[in-house]
Design a protein around this motif. Structure first.
Motif, mmCIF file in Angstrom:
data_model
loop_
_atom_site.group_PDB
_atom_site.id
_atom_site.type_symbol
_atom_site.label_atom_id
_atom_site.label_comp_id
_atom_site.label_asym_id
_atom_site.label_seq_id
_atom_site.Cartn_x
_atom_site.Cartn_y
_atom_site.Cartn_z
ATOM 1 N N THR A 72 -65.615 20.049 90.276
ATOM 2 C CA THR A 72 -65.207 18.796 90.657
ATOM 3 C C THR A 72 -66.022 18.147 91.445
ATOM 4 O OG1 THR A 72 -64.450 19.402 93.014
ATOM 5 C CG2 THR A 72 -62.856 20.054 91.314
ATOM 6 N N ASP A 73 -66.006 16.974 91.658
ATOM 7 C CA ASP A 73 -66.871 16.109 92.513
ATOM 8 C C ASP A 73 -66.228 15.894 94.024
ATOM 9 O OD1 ASP A 73 -68.997 15.850 90.849
ATOM 10 O OD2 ASP A 73 -68.493 14.211 89.768
ATOM 11 N N SER A 74 -65.265 16.628 94.488
ATOM 12 C CA SER A 74 -64.538 16.448 95.535
ATOM 13 C C SER A 74 -65.278 16.102 96.815
ATOM 14 C CB SER A 74 -63.686 17.736 95.762
ATOM 15 O OG SER A 74 -62.666 17.551 96.940
ATOM 16 N N LYS A 75 -64.709 15.398 97.707
ATOM 17 C CA LYS A 75 -65.494 15.092 98.905
ATOM 18 C C LYS A 75 -64.373 14.965 99.968
ATOM 19 C CE LYS A 75 -69.139 12.281 96.434
ATOM 20 N NZ LYS A 75 -69.805 10.749 96.652
ATOM 21 N N LYS A 76 -63.326 15.737 99.862
ATOM 22 C CA LYS A 76 -62.010 15.652 100.729
ATOM 23 C C LYS A 76 -62.233 16.354 102.080
ATOM 24 C CE LYS A 76 -58.649 15.666 96.874
ATOM 25 N NZ LYS A 76 -57.655 16.442 96.256
ATOM 26 N N SER A 77 -62.702 17.622 102.126
ATOM 27 C CA SER A 77 -63.020 18.201 103.216
ATOM 28 C C SER A 77 -64.543 18.288 103.742
ATOM 29 C CB SER A 77 -62.628 19.830 103.075
ATOM 30 O OG SER A 77 -63.580 20.444 102.263
ATOM 31 N N LEU A 78 -64.436 18.631 105.046
ATOM 32 C CA LEU A 78 -65.635 19.062 105.680
ATOM 33 C C LEU A 78 -66.819 19.565 104.654
ATOM 34 C CD1 LEU A 78 -67.897 18.403 108.092
ATOM 35 C CD2 LEU A 78 -66.916 20.438 108.939
ATOM 36 N N GLY A 124 -74.188 26.619 82.426
ATOM 37 C CA GLY A 124 -73.252 26.418 83.890
ATOM 38 C C GLY A 124 -73.399 25.179 84.273
ATOM 39 N N CYS A 125 -73.534 24.088 83.436
ATOM 40 C CA CYS A 125 -73.962 22.628 84.156
ATOM 41 C C CYS A 125 -72.975 22.142 85.081
ATOM 42 C CB CYS A 125 -74.255 21.879 82.987
ATOM 43 S SG CYS A 125 -73.120 21.367 81.949
ATOM 44 N N GLY A 126 -71.703 22.482 85.406
ATOM 45 C CA GLY A 126 -70.828 22.188 85.966
ATOM 46 C C GLY A 126 -70.349 20.611 85.858
ATOM 47 N N THR A 127 -70.409 19.771 86.844
ATOM 48 C CA THR A 127 -69.986 18.390 86.412
ATOM 49 C C THR A 127 -71.184 17.584 86.271
ATOM 50 O OG1 THR A 127 -70.223 17.795 88.997
ATOM 51 C CG2 THR A 127 -68.024 18.583 88.039
ATOM 52 N N GLY A 128 -72.264 18.290 85.688
ATOM 53 C CA GLY A 128 -73.651 17.514 85.020
ATOM 54 C C GLY A 128 -74.712 16.483 86.062
ATOM 55 N N ASP A 129 -74.431 16.846 87.308
ATOM 56 C CA ASP A 129 -75.557 15.936 88.058
ATOM 57 C C ASP A 129 -77.069 16.417 87.841
ATOM 58 O OD1 ASP A 129 -73.624 14.207 89.708
ATOM 59 O OD2 ASP A 129 -72.885 16.171 90.355
ATOM 60 N N PHE A 130 -77.227 17.845 87.734
ATOM 61 C CA PHE A 130 -78.495 18.157 87.506
ATOM 62 C C PHE A 130 -78.944 17.700 86.114
ATOM 63 C CE2 PHE A 130 -81.358 21.246 85.582
ATOM 64 C CZ PHE A 130 -82.360 20.976 86.489
ATOM 65 N N LEU A 157 -66.138 16.013 82.424
ATOM 66 C CA LEU A 157 -66.447 15.010 83.281
ATOM 67 C C LEU A 157 -67.930 15.043 82.924
ATOM 68 C CD1 LEU A 157 -65.371 16.476 86.841
ATOM 69 C CD2 LEU A 157 -65.245 14.063 85.986
ATOM 70 N N THR A 158 -68.889 15.985 82.784
ATOM 71 C CA THR A 158 -70.209 15.702 82.441
ATOM 72 C C THR A 158 -70.439 14.894 81.177
ATOM 73 O OG1 THR A 158 -70.578 18.112 83.411
ATOM 74 C CG2 THR A 158 -72.250 17.192 81.668
ATOM 75 N N GLU A 159 -69.621 15.137 80.078
ATOM 76 C CA GLU A 159 -69.998 14.246 78.887
ATOM 77 C C GLU A 159 -69.712 12.973 79.156
ATOM 78 O OE1 GLU A 159 -67.057 16.011 76.202
ATOM 79 O OE2 GLU A 159 -68.432 17.655 75.448
ATOM 80 N N THR A 160 -68.656 12.666 79.977
ATOM 81 C CA THR A 160 -68.521 11.266 80.469
ATOM 82 C C THR A 160 -69.637 10.576 81.131
ATOM 83 O OG1 THR A 160 -65.974 11.601 80.119
ATOM 84 C CG2 THR A 160 -66.968 9.529 81.354
ATOM 85 N N SER A 182 -70.183 12.794 73.307
ATOM 86 C CA SER A 182 -71.215 13.651 73.431
ATOM 87 C C SER A 182 -71.267 14.961 72.228
ATOM 88 C CB SER A 182 -71.410 14.311 74.760
ATOM 89 O OG SER A 182 -72.404 15.308 75.031
ATOM 90 N N THR A 183 -72.603 15.243 71.974
ATOM 91 C CA THR A 183 -72.853 16.341 71.064
ATOM 92 C C THR A 183 -73.670 17.103 71.818
ATOM 93 O OG1 THR A 183 -74.385 15.253 69.765
ATOM 94 C CG2 THR A 183 -72.129 15.349 68.850
ATOM 95 N N HIS A 184 -73.780 17.036 73.117
ATOM 96 C CA HIS A 184 -74.866 17.742 73.766
ATOM 97 C C HIS A 184 -74.402 18.732 74.924
ATOM 98 C CE1 HIS A 184 -76.772 13.910 72.555
ATOM 99 N NE2 HIS A 184 -77.836 14.382 72.780
ATOM 100 N N ILE A 185 -73.073 18.769 75.081
ATOM 101 C CA ILE A 185 -72.446 19.612 76.090
ATOM 102 C C ILE A 185 -71.522 20.421 75.332
ATOM 103 C CG2 ILE A 185 -71.174 19.851 78.415
ATOM 104 C CD1 ILE A 185 -73.799 18.218 78.287
ATOM 105 N N PHE A 186 -71.853 21.971 75.423
ATOM 106 C CA PHE A 186 -71.064 23.005 74.647
ATOM 107 C C PHE A 186 -70.336 23.870 75.818
ATOM 108 C CE2 PHE A 186 -74.726 21.314 72.367
ATOM 109 C CZ PHE A 186 -74.311 21.035 71.195
ATOM 110 N N SER A 187 -69.454 24.419 74.943
ATOM 111 C CA SER A 187 -68.578 25.472 75.874
ATOM 112 C C SER A 187 -69.239 26.922 75.676
ATOM 113 C CB SER A 187 -67.074 25.684 75.094
ATOM 114 O OG SER A 187 -67.278 26.144 73.913
ATOM 115 N N ASP A 188 -70.129 27.323 74.982
ATOM 116 C CA ASP A 188 -70.820 28.771 74.725
ATOM 117 C C ASP A 188 -72.105 28.507 74.446
ATOM 118 O OD1 ASP A 188 -71.008 31.515 73.315
ATOM 119 O OD2 ASP A 188 -69.576 31.491 74.935
#
Length: 286
Positions: A56-62, A96-102, A125-128, A135-141
């Motif tokens: 996620t890109d959560s910013k809720k908690s400390l 394991g690119c997660g939400t794609g920031d890297f 989230l990463t594709e968007t 996108s044809t650049h983000i895969f599941s496996d």
């Protein structure tokens, strides 16, 4: 990995189930293994939590806010690292690119990027974020990429999650160009903060973390595939973030000052031992 294993520690899953898991010490590879290790859909269910921040890109908690601040600094350091490699082209795979920031940081700096992310929500989230919804650049496996090869492959806190470790390492070797660079970042259970917090150490993160590595275990595992660890680098921010989470697990509340002290102590001790909370391994293909 059929060598004799001894009980090292028993830990609890603080994120999803509150179940307890054993950490078994594998003396052949000098690493720990989570037991029992969930598989398939059961393993996937342990990632279904809003508290699992890398999806996620959560910013809720400390803790969320600290994570996002540290992430921005870490992204700059990661980009600087991969830009230091001499490559034929600038083709990068982030596993394991997660939400794609890297990936987004690399894409904006001239890299041709491909990502692998098993979690559907994080993948969307990463594709968007990077390419819109086409996108044809983000895969599941990894298996989808068997005809491709890359100059650089990165796994930022990913190797500890993969069920079939030795098979996975073999796949990574096939995806890496000759003389390509593999960047592996994993927690280090021989760090001071790990020994301080013991079963509360957040980087054990059972059962999502199936493996718990030492420097020797990484070297032994990759040497079996004729891949050489050329350099080991520290991730100095990790001791602070992991200590902040560990304090919460240990005392049921966050203690920023205590976490900062333990994280700082860990880094200071690691200046002589090189046993930082997390380590980056630069591995070259033969």
């Amino acid at each position: 990995m059929n060598s004799k294993k001894e009980l090292f520690l028993t830990c609890k899953d603080y994120t999803v189930s509150n179940k307890k898991f054993d950490l078994l010490y594998n003396s052949e590879f000098e690493m720990l293994e989570t037991h029992p290790a969930p598989k398939g859909n059961e393993l996937a269910s342990y990632y279904e939590s809003e508290d699992y921040i890398s999806h996620t890109d959560s910013k809720k908690s400390l803790v969320d806010k600290v994570y996002q601040i540290v992430k921005k600094v870490a992204l700059k350091n990661k980009l600087k690292l991969i830009n230091s490699f001499k490559t034929e082209e600038k083709n990068l795979l982030d596993v394991g690119c997660g939400t794609g920031d890297f990936l987004l940081t690399c894409k904006n700096n001239g890299w041709n990027v491909v990502g692998v992310e098993p979690n559907k929500n994080a993948r969307n989230l990463t594709e968007t974020k990077l390419f819109g919804n086409t996108s044809t650049h983000i895969f599941s496996d990894l298996d989808v990429l068997n005809s491709k090869q890359f100059d650089v492959i990165t796994l930022w806190h990913v190797l500890e999650h993969v069920p079939d470790l030795e098979v996975y390492i073999s796949k990574l070797k096939l995806l890496l160009k000759p003389n390509g660079v593999l960047v592996i970042a994993v927690p280090n259970f021989k760090s001071y903060d790990a020994s301080y917090y013991k079963q509360y150490w957040a980087a054990f993160d059972v059962p999502r973390h199936l493996w718990h590595f030492s420097k020797n275990s990484i070297q032994k595992l990759f040497s079996r595939e004729e891949m050489n660890v050329e350099k080991i680098l520290p991730m100095k921010f990790d001791s602070f973030y992991v200590s902040l989470l560990s304090e919460k697990y240990k005392n049921s509340k966050s203690n920023f000052l205590k976490a900062f002290y333990v994280g700082l102590t860990s880094n200071m001790k690691a200046m002589s031992s090189n046993e930082y909370s997390s380590l980056i391994y630069i591995i070259k293909n033969s």
